[in-house]
Write an enzyme that holds these catalytic residues in place. Structure first.
Site, short mmCIF file in Angstrom:
data_model
loop_
_atom_site.label_atom_id
_atom_site.label_comp_id
_atom_site.label_asym_id
_atom_site.label_seq_id
_atom_site.Cartn_x
_atom_site.Cartn_y
_atom_site.Cartn_z
N PRO A 201 0.80 -1.23 0.00
CA PRO A 201 0.00 0.00 0.00
C PRO A 201 0.83 1.29 0.00
CG PRO A 201 0.05 -0.91 2.19
CD PRO A 201 0.79 -1.88 1.31
N CYS A 202 1.50 1.54 -1.11
CA CYS A 202 2.34 2.74 -1.22
C CYS A 202 1.50 4.01 -1.10
CB CYS A 202 3.12 2.72 -2.53
SG CYS A 202 2.14 2.42 -4.00
N HIS A 203 0.20 3.92 -1.37
CA HIS A 203 -0.67 5.10 -1.24
C HIS A 203 -0.81 5.55 0.22
CE1 HIS A 203 -3.35 1.65 -0.68
NE2 HIS A 203 -4.13 2.46 0.03
#
Length: 191
Positions: free
Chosen positions: A136-138
């Site tokens: 989950p880089c967001h």
């Protein structure tokens, strides 16, 4: 040889790419299916479209639920990060520890890695994430709750959309307007 499938989600058609019993790539929605297929062909030129096996079907169920607003942890999904450089793999491990609805700064990720001055390198690593949404880089933001960048189609607006779906908080302190949706800062071109 890798295989891929496209699948519908509440935010558009996404894709997963797998080899053997591991996911090697994920793709957030593109503006249309043709663009999605072209991007997949650039990233995975040898991949062929296939009916997904059971573990990919299970991943799709979890991804669709997450994108529909359910708090789903995707860190259990079988991803193959063997081809990823060691530093990037360590960044992704930290990102995988961030639960839905929570965020962390690039600097905090760097500090957790024992490299407090490496915030920019963390951002570069997250920009190369081969399995966005699963890793989950967001959920990683710039200091002060600013969004930072996002390399998926739609850029920062897609990042904000994902964070809004997850009802993410950008800091630990409750606020009077904490339930309001996140908003991107207008670009200079719009001024």
């Amino acid at each position: 040889m890798p295989s891929f499938c496209l699948f519908p989600t509440p935010i558009g058609r996404c894709a997963l790419v797998w080899r053997g019993d591991r996911i090697v790539g994920a793709q957030l929605p593109e503006p249309d299916e043709g663009t999605a297929r072209r991007r997949l062909a650039r990233r995975f030129p040898q991949a062929g479209e296939q009916t997904p096996p059971a573990f990919v079907e299970a991943a799709i169920v979890d991804i669709v639920a997450l994108l529909a607003g359910e708090a789903r942890d995707l860190s259990h999904l079988p991803v193959d990060l063997e081809a990823v450089p060691a530093f990037e793999r360590r960044v992704y491990e930290v990102a995988l520890s961030i639960p839905p609805g929570e965020t962390m700064t690039y600097g905090a990720v760097a500090a957790r890695l024992g490299q407090p001055g490496a915030a920019r390198a963390v951002g570069v690593a997250l920009g190369r994430n081969p399995v966005p949404i699963i890793v989950p880089c967001h959920r990683v933001l710039a200091a002060g709750g600013r969004t930072g960048g996002f390399s998926a189609e739609g850029g920062v607006e897609t990042k904000l959309r994902l964070l809004t779906i997850e009802k993410a908080r950008t800091d630990a302190s409750p606020g009077l307007f904490g339930a309001l949706p996140l908003v991107a800062r207008p670009s200079r071109a719009a001024e």
